[in-house]
Design an enzyme around this catalytic site. Structure first.
Site, PDB file in Angstrom:
ATOM      1  N   GLU A 124       0.823  -1.202   0.000  1.00  0.00           N
ATOM      2  CA  GLU A 124       0.000   0.000   0.000  1.00  0.00           C
ATOM      3  C   GLU A 124       0.859   1.254   0.000  1.00  0.00           C
ATOM      4  O   GLU A 124       1.725   1.448   0.839  1.00  0.00           O
ATOM      5  CB  GLU A 124      -0.956   0.049   1.193  1.00  0.00           C
ATOM      6  CG  GLU A 124      -1.879   1.261   1.100  1.00  0.00           C
ATOM      7  CD  GLU A 124      -3.085   1.231   2.006  1.00  0.00           C
ATOM      8  OE1 GLU A 124      -4.046   1.971   1.729  1.00  0.00           O
ATOM      9  OE2 GLU A 124      -3.068   0.470   2.988  1.00  0.00           O
ATOM     10  N   GLU A 229     -12.917   2.571   2.505  1.00  0.00           N
ATOM     11  CA  GLU A 229     -12.039   2.837   3.636  1.00  0.00           C
ATOM     12  C   GLU A 229     -12.057   4.326   4.001  1.00  0.00           C
ATOM     13  O   GLU A 229     -11.019   4.956   4.152  1.00  0.00           O
ATOM     14  CB  GLU A 229     -10.595   2.384   3.365  1.00  0.00           C
ATOM     15  CG  GLU A 229      -9.803   2.259   4.663  1.00  0.00           C
ATOM     16  CD  GLU A 229      -8.313   2.055   4.459  1.00  0.00           C
ATOM     17  OE1 GLU A 229      -7.640   1.696   5.431  1.00  0.00           O
ATOM     18  OE2 GLU A 229      -7.824   2.268   3.338  1.00  0.00           O
TER      19      GLU A 229
END
Length: 250
Positions: A124, A229
């Site tokens: 990420e 998210e």
């Protein structure tokens, strides 16, 4: 992404997600996996080491190896396709080239275990600009340039090493998110969404046109998860989530 809805009880959130038609959840303690399964929800992503202590610092390599291999085992048990990894925070005395080398060598050492178990590691990219909240931005994060993250993934040179493309973080650090998504598609293994600024809902209070973004995803060959998210700002957090789910149902 369950952590975003804290302190909502998981006994409330899990059945609500299933009722909305969501397919899976992540960012949730393993102890809740059986309840998720009971409601027909899969595990979309397993967590290993955190984003602060990562392989940019070789002192963390043993810990990261143990955490990632354990997460890969968990992913196999629960039929989860992906395990998340991070670069970690930059460390004084470790320059850009050495930090890159440390990360690539580490992932090369772990990726055979992921390949053997048919699990992908997803790196990420995180933004380092937003310092307003500990989960809205991560000042000092080594992998804050998505092109740099892609370069490291290419150096690992494994079909099981992919990019976690988070539209929120990419928008803050690099922008041009639809074109970047399309260009990066062969290396993308997982997607996260949130509004910017503020890591808020995908509504009209923020700057990204998620209707166009999600259509671009749907029109592409991407076949993985698209994960909400964002940190809810609406009074009714479940109504907020239903809004995000409906917007992304194209």
């Amino acid at each position: 992404m369950a952590w975003c809805f804290n302190p909502m009880p998981m006994e409330t959130l899990i059945p609500a997600c299933a009722k909305m038609g969501l397919q899976a959840m992540e960012g949730i303690d393993v102890k809740w996996y059986p309840l998720m399964k009971e409601h027909g929800l899969k595990v979309s992503l397993c967590s290993g080491h955190g984003f602060k202590d990562g392989p940019v610092n070789p002192d963390n390599h043993a810990m990261c190896t143990e955490k990632l291999k354990g997460a890969i085992d968990t992913a196999v048990k629960w039929n989860c396709p992906s395990v998340i990894t991070f670069t970690g925070m930059s460390k004084k005395g470790i320059g850009f080239e050495q930090g890159t080398k440390n990360c690539v060598e580490f992932w090369k050492s772990v990726i055979p275990y992921a390949e053997e178990n048919n699990v992908q590691l997803v790196l990420e990219h995180l933004n380092s600009r937003d310092d307003s909240h500990p989960m809205k931005g991560h000042p000092g994060y080594f992998g804050d340039d998505v092109d740099h993250c892609l370069d490291m993934i290419k150096q690992v040179d494994s079909p099981n090493m992919k990019l976690l493309f988070d539209f929120y973080h990419v928008q803050i650090m690099n922008g041009d998110v639809i074109r970047r998504f399309r260009q990066s598609l062969p290396y993308i293994g997982h997607l996260h969404t949130a509004g910017n600024p503020g890591r808020c809902e995908l509504d009209d209070t923020q700057e990204m046109n998620y209707s166009a973004i999600i259509k671009a995803v749907a029109d592409s060959e991407y076949d993985g998860y698209v994960v909400q998210e964002y940190i809810p700002t609406w009074d009714d957090k479940l109504a907020s989530l239903r809004h995000g789910v409906a917007l992304c149902d194209v």
